[in-house]
Design a protein around this motif. Structure first.
Motif, PDB file in Angstrom:
ATOM      1  N   ASP A  74      67.293  54.960  32.810  1.00 34.42           N
ATOM      2  CA  ASP A  74      67.140  55.306  34.289  1.00 34.42           C
ATOM      3  C   ASP A  74      66.688  53.999  35.167  1.00 34.42           C
ATOM      4  OD1 ASP A  74      64.888  55.331  32.771  1.00 34.42           O
ATOM      5  OD2 ASP A  74      63.921  56.776  34.290  1.00 34.42           O
ATOM      6  N   ILE A  75      67.493  53.476  35.764  1.00 33.21           N
ATOM      7  CA  ILE A  75      67.117  52.189  36.719  1.00 33.21           C
ATOM      8  C   ILE A  75      66.293  52.739  37.998  1.00 33.21           C
ATOM      9  CG2 ILE A  75      67.942  50.200  37.834  1.00 33.21           C
ATOM     10  CD1 ILE A  75      70.106  49.784  35.626  1.00 33.21           C
ATOM     11  N   ASN A  76      65.274  52.132  38.325  1.00 35.14           N
ATOM     12  CA  ASN A  76      64.310  53.051  39.273  1.00 35.14           C
ATOM     13  C   ASN A  76      64.051  51.740  40.204  1.00 35.14           C
ATOM     14  OD1 ASN A  76      63.200  55.047  40.679  1.00 35.14           O
ATOM     15  ND2 ASN A  76      61.535  54.781  39.857  1.00 35.14           N
ATOM     16  N   TYR A  77      65.054  51.083  40.847  1.00 38.65           N
ATOM     17  CA  TYR A  77      64.449  49.773  41.474  1.00 38.65           C
ATOM     18  C   TYR A  77      63.995  50.675  43.037  1.00 38.65           C
ATOM     19  CZ  TYR A  77      66.190  45.855  38.993  1.00 38.65           C
ATOM     20  OH  TYR A  77      66.280  44.937  38.022  1.00 38.65           O
ATOM     21  N   LEU A  78      64.910  51.317  43.408  1.00 35.26           N
ATOM     22  CA  LEU A  78      64.659  51.903  44.854  1.00 35.26           C
ATOM     23  C   LEU A  78      63.329  52.872  44.853  1.00 35.26           C
ATOM     24  CD1 LEU A  78      65.610  52.137  47.668  1.00 35.26           C
ATOM     25  CD2 LEU A  78      66.871  54.356  47.141  1.00 35.26           C
ATOM     26  N   GLY A  79      63.067  53.672  43.894  1.00 35.74           N
ATOM     27  CA  GLY A  79      61.910  54.465  43.627  1.00 35.74           C
ATOM     28  C   GLY A  79      60.737  53.378  43.773  1.00 35.74           C
ATOM     29  N   ASN A  80      60.633  52.355  42.735  1.00 35.35           N
ATOM     30  CA  ASN A  80      59.423  51.623  42.730  1.00 35.35           C
ATOM     31  C   ASN A  80      59.541  50.747  43.940  1.00 35.35           C
ATOM     32  OD1 ASN A  80      59.303  52.239  40.006  1.00 35.35           O
ATOM     33  ND2 ASN A  80      60.428  50.570  39.341  1.00 35.35           N
ATOM     34  N   LEU A  81      60.505  50.514  44.747  1.00 30.46           N
ATOM     35  CA  LEU A  81      60.262  49.888  46.191  1.00 30.46           C
ATOM     36  C   LEU A  81      59.546  50.660  47.154  1.00 30.46           C
ATOM     37  CD1 LEU A  81      63.627  47.845  46.790  1.00 30.46           C
ATOM     38  CD2 LEU A  81      61.212  46.881  46.838  1.00 30.46           C
ATOM     39  N   VAL A  82      59.852  51.923  47.185  1.00 28.99           N
ATOM     40  CA  VAL A  82      59.241  52.969  48.063  1.00 28.99           C
ATOM     41  C   VAL A  82      57.828  52.764  47.513  1.00 28.99           C
ATOM     42  CG1 VAL A  82      59.373  55.111  48.901  1.00 28.99           C
ATOM     43  CG2 VAL A  82      61.544  54.171  48.416  1.00 28.99           C
ATOM     44  N   ASP A  83      57.545  53.184  46.361  1.00 27.93           N
ATOM     45  CA  ASP A  83      56.258  53.026  45.899  1.00 27.93           C
ATOM     46  C   ASP A  83      55.309  51.768  46.340  1.00 27.93           C
ATOM     47  OD1 ASP A  83      56.700  55.669  44.930  1.00 27.93           O
ATOM     48  OD2 ASP A  83      56.858  55.048  42.820  1.00 27.93           O
ATOM     49  N   LEU A  84      56.140  50.703  46.151  1.00 31.28           N
ATOM     50  CA  LEU A  84      55.522  49.370  46.295  1.00 31.28           C
ATOM     51  C   LEU A  84      55.146  49.397  47.879  1.00 31.28           C
ATOM     52  CD1 LEU A  84      54.569  46.461  45.671  1.00 31.28           C
ATOM     53  CD2 LEU A  84      56.959  45.853  46.037  1.00 31.28           C
ATOM     54  N   PHE A  85      55.858  49.659  48.869  1.00 29.68           N
ATOM     55  CA  PHE A  85      55.607  49.526  50.227  1.00 29.68           C
ATOM     56  C   PHE A  85      54.824  50.748  50.824  1.00 29.68           C
ATOM     57  CE2 PHE A  85      58.885  46.071  49.515  1.00 29.68           C
ATOM     58  CZ  PHE A  85      58.285  45.093  50.253  1.00 29.68           C
ATOM     59  N   THR A  86      54.494  51.600  50.131  1.00 28.83           N
ATOM     60  CA  THR A  86      53.894  52.773  50.837  1.00 28.83           C
ATOM     61  C   THR A  86      52.508  53.005  50.191  1.00 28.83           C
ATOM     62  OG1 THR A  86      54.886  54.288  49.226  1.00 28.83           O
ATOM     63  CG2 THR A  86      55.973  53.951  51.425  1.00 28.83           C
ATOM     64  N   TYR A  87      52.164  52.452  48.746  1.00 28.52           N
ATOM     65  CA  TYR A  87      50.917  52.638  48.187  1.00 28.52           C
ATOM     66  C   TYR A  87      49.814  51.976  48.764  1.00 28.52           C
ATOM     67  CZ  TYR A  87      47.413  52.671  44.463  1.00 28.52           C
ATOM     68  OH  TYR A  87      46.243  52.911  44.223  1.00 28.52           O
ATOM     69  N   GLY A  88      49.027  52.690  49.016  1.00 27.35           N
ATOM     70  CA  GLY A  88      47.574  52.173  49.893  1.00 27.35           C
ATOM     71  C   GLY A  88      47.772  52.112  51.455  1.00 27.35           C
ATOM     72  N   GLY A  89      48.714  52.815  51.908  1.00 24.98           N
ATOM     73  CA  GLY A  89      49.134  52.758  53.328  1.00 24.98           C
ATOM     74  C   GLY A  89      49.764  51.455  53.659  1.00 24.98           C
ATOM     75  N   GLY A  90      50.570  51.244  52.783  1.00 30.48           N
ATOM     76  CA  GLY A  90      51.661  49.722  53.012  1.00 30.48           C
ATOM     77  C   GLY A  90      50.738  48.550  52.910  1.00 30.48           C
ATOM     78  N   ILE A  91      49.826  48.523  52.068  1.00 39.85           N
ATOM     79  CA  ILE A  91      48.794  47.143  52.060  1.00 39.85           C
ATOM     80  C   ILE A  91      49.749  46.063  51.419  1.00 39.85           C
ATOM     81  CG2 ILE A  91      48.121  47.738  49.881  1.00 39.85           C
ATOM     82  CD1 ILE A  91      46.016  46.079  52.701  1.00 39.85           C
ATOM     83  N   TYR A  92      50.863  46.388  50.733  1.00 34.92           N
ATOM     84  CA  TYR A  92      51.527  45.165  49.995  1.00 34.92           C
ATOM     85  C   TYR A  92      52.532  44.418  51.139  1.00 34.92           C
ATOM     86  CZ  TYR A  92      54.518  42.680  46.958  1.00 34.92           C
ATOM     87  OH  TYR A  92      55.435  41.694  46.290  1.00 34.92           O
ATOM     88  N   GLY A  93      52.895  45.079  52.132  1.00 36.39           N
ATOM     89  CA  GLY A  93      53.441  44.356  53.244  1.00 36.39           C
ATOM     90  C   GLY A  93      52.647  43.476  54.160  1.00 36.39           C
ATOM     91  N   ARG A  94      51.333  43.926  54.195  1.00 39.63           N
ATOM     92  CA  ARG A  94      50.388  43.167  54.980  1.00 39.63           C
ATOM     93  C   ARG A  94      49.999  41.842  53.819  1.00 39.63           C
ATOM     94  NH1 ARG A  94      46.428  44.355  58.944  1.00 39.63           N
ATOM     95  NH2 ARG A  94      45.035  42.852  58.989  1.00 39.63           N
ATOM     96  N   TRP A  95      49.805  42.252  52.652  1.00 34.92           N
ATOM     97  CA  TRP A  95      49.603  40.917  51.950  1.00 34.92           C
ATOM     98  C   TRP A  95      50.680  39.694  51.838  1.00 34.92           C
ATOM     99  CZ3 TRP A  95      47.812  44.487  47.142  1.00 34.92           C
ATOM    100  CH2 TRP A  95      46.838  44.861  47.236  1.00 34.92           C
ATOM    101  N   LEU A  96      52.005  40.443  52.016  1.00 32.88           N
ATOM    102  CA  LEU A  96      53.262  39.465  51.989  1.00 32.88           C
ATOM    103  C   LEU A  96      53.308  38.686  53.540  1.00 32.88           C
ATOM    104  CD1 LEU A  96      56.317  41.465  50.670  1.00 32.88           C
ATOM    105  CD2 LEU A  96      55.170  39.575  49.724  1.00 32.88           C
ATOM    106  N   ALA A  97      52.671  39.422  54.420  1.00 36.38           N
ATOM    107  CA  ALA A  97      52.677  38.826  55.783  1.00 36.38           C
ATOM    108  C   ALA A  97      51.492  37.610  55.808  1.00 36.38           C
ATOM    109  CB  ALA A  97      52.442  39.939  56.930  1.00 36.38           C
ATOM    110  N   ASN A  98      50.456  38.281  55.252  1.00 40.74           N
ATOM    111  CA  ASN A  98      49.405  37.032  55.063  1.00 40.74           C
ATOM    112  C   ASN A  98      49.658  35.888  54.359  1.00 40.74           C
ATOM    113  OD1 ASN A  98      47.692  38.946  56.320  1.00 40.74           O
ATOM    114  ND2 ASN A  98      46.815  39.670  54.588  1.00 40.74           N
ATOM    115  N   SER A  99      50.470  36.162  53.223  1.00 47.18           N
ATOM    116  CA  SER A  99      50.817  35.031  52.345  1.00 47.18           C
ATOM    117  C   SER A  99      51.664  33.927  53.088  1.00 47.18           C
ATOM    118  CB  SER A  99      51.552  35.389  50.932  1.00 47.18           C
ATOM    119  OG  SER A  99      50.715  35.994  50.201  1.00 47.18           O
ATOM    120  N   ALA A 100      52.789  34.892  54.072  1.00 53.29           N
ATOM    121  CA  ALA A 100      53.769  33.888  54.886  1.00 53.29           C
ATOM    122  C   ALA A 100      52.793  33.187  55.705  1.00 53.29           C
ATOM    123  CB  ALA A 100      54.585  34.894  55.576  1.00 53.29           C
TER     124      ALA A 100
END
Length: 308
Positions: A74-100
């Motif tokens: 069971d390949i689950n790229y899409l499900g993991n992507l949704v979990d990645l960018f929604t976990y903790g209120g979407g904090i991962y997207g903020r971390w990416l923006a900070n790195s940029a």
């Protein structure tokens, strides 16, 4: 008279058998080198392949006992992507923006300073030039981790800890970039060309921007890429300087998740390992794009530096 043309023609085009004898030892010498390069390529690509494969797995698939170098059923790229960018209120997207932000501002600023300093060392004579350049070469040997604590004490006295400037300001210093620009500018920008520009009435700023800067473009791109990659991958300095997780770059953020997953296991009933692996893969994609886009300038700049 009739023999001479035949001898000249034979000298220019040696027999095919002679050419094969000359090339065979060289080709044999390349075989061990090719094997070593192939082994090195496998060594460096296996971790990245592991990252691609395991980013597709769920938490159960990661620890299910299957092969870690091949995909699960069971390949689950899409499900993991949704979990990645929604976990903790979407904090991962903020971390990416900070790195940029840290990489772009710190990388561009470090490149500008390195170009100005390297060009100045290469083309101008001033008191203390040799001593200053010797100190610069010595600073290249000092590991950045050894400077993290003194930098923290300095910024604490200035009241700048736990701010973005505590990460950006130290990133502006790139002694190796200054050295590379100095080496490149000494030969890429001839003194005679600058003298001709001065004779034509150009000032120092115009000579630099119009004459020297276009000639320095390969080295500028190389230093820019080095600075951006160093700022993007910076881990220890933000870890020391920042305490607010909303200011973390993605490297420190993933490290925080890894520490949480190791200590508490499932956080809030959700295992973090699948999003940690996928988050690591997503974090290197901008660097891959930057390398592929600027590859020709990167190789050219490094090749000229290696000749020195």
């Amino acid at each position: 008279m009739s023999v001479t043309p035949v001898e000249v023609t034979g000298t220019r085009t040696p027999p095919r058998r002679v050419i094969e004898r000359r090339r065979t030892p060289r080709e044999r010498g390349r075989i061990p080198l090719s094997i070593v390069l192939a082994l090195l390529m496998i060594y460096f690509l296996v971790p990245f392949w592991w990252l691609i494969v395991n980013s597709s797995k769920t938490a159960a698939g990661l620890f299910g006992g299957g092969s870690s170098l091949w995909f699960a059923d069971d390949i689950n790229y899409l499900g993991n992507l949704v979990d990645l960018f929604t976990y903790g209120g979407g904090i991962y997207g903020r971390w990416l923006a900070n790195s940029a932000l840290y990489a772009i501002v710190g990388g561009v600023g470090a490149t500008v300073l390195a170009v100005l300093a390297g060009y100045g060392f290469a083309k101008y004579r001033f008191a203390g030039r040799n001593l200053s350049f010797a100190i610069l070469l010595g600073s290249v040997m000092v590991p950045t981790t050894a400077l993290a604590i003194p930098t923290f004490v300095l910024f604490a006295q200035l009241g700048l800890t736990n701010t973005i400037w505590a990460v950006i300001f130290p990133s502006l210093l790139n002694p190796f970039g200054v050295y590379l620009m100095n080496v490149y500018a000494r030969d890429a920008v001839p003194d005679e060309l600058l003298d001709a520009a001065r004779v034509d009435g150009a000032g120092e700023f115009r000579s630099f921007f119009v004459v020297a800067l276009p000639l320095l473009r390969p080295a500028i791109v190389t230093v820019l890429l080095l600075s951006v990659v160093a700022s993007w991958n910076n881990y220890f300095l933000p870890l020391v300087m920042l305490s607010d997780n909303r200011l973390f770059p993605v490297t420190v953020g993933i490290g925080l998740w890894q520490s949480t997953a190791s200590t508490y296991g499932a956080a809030g009933g959700q295992s973090l390992w699948s999003i940690i692996v996928l988050g690591s893969l997503v974090s290197v994609i901008p660097l891959i794009i930057a390398f592929l886009t600027l590859q020709k300038y990167w190789r050219g700049g490094l090749a000229i530096g290696s000749l020195k």
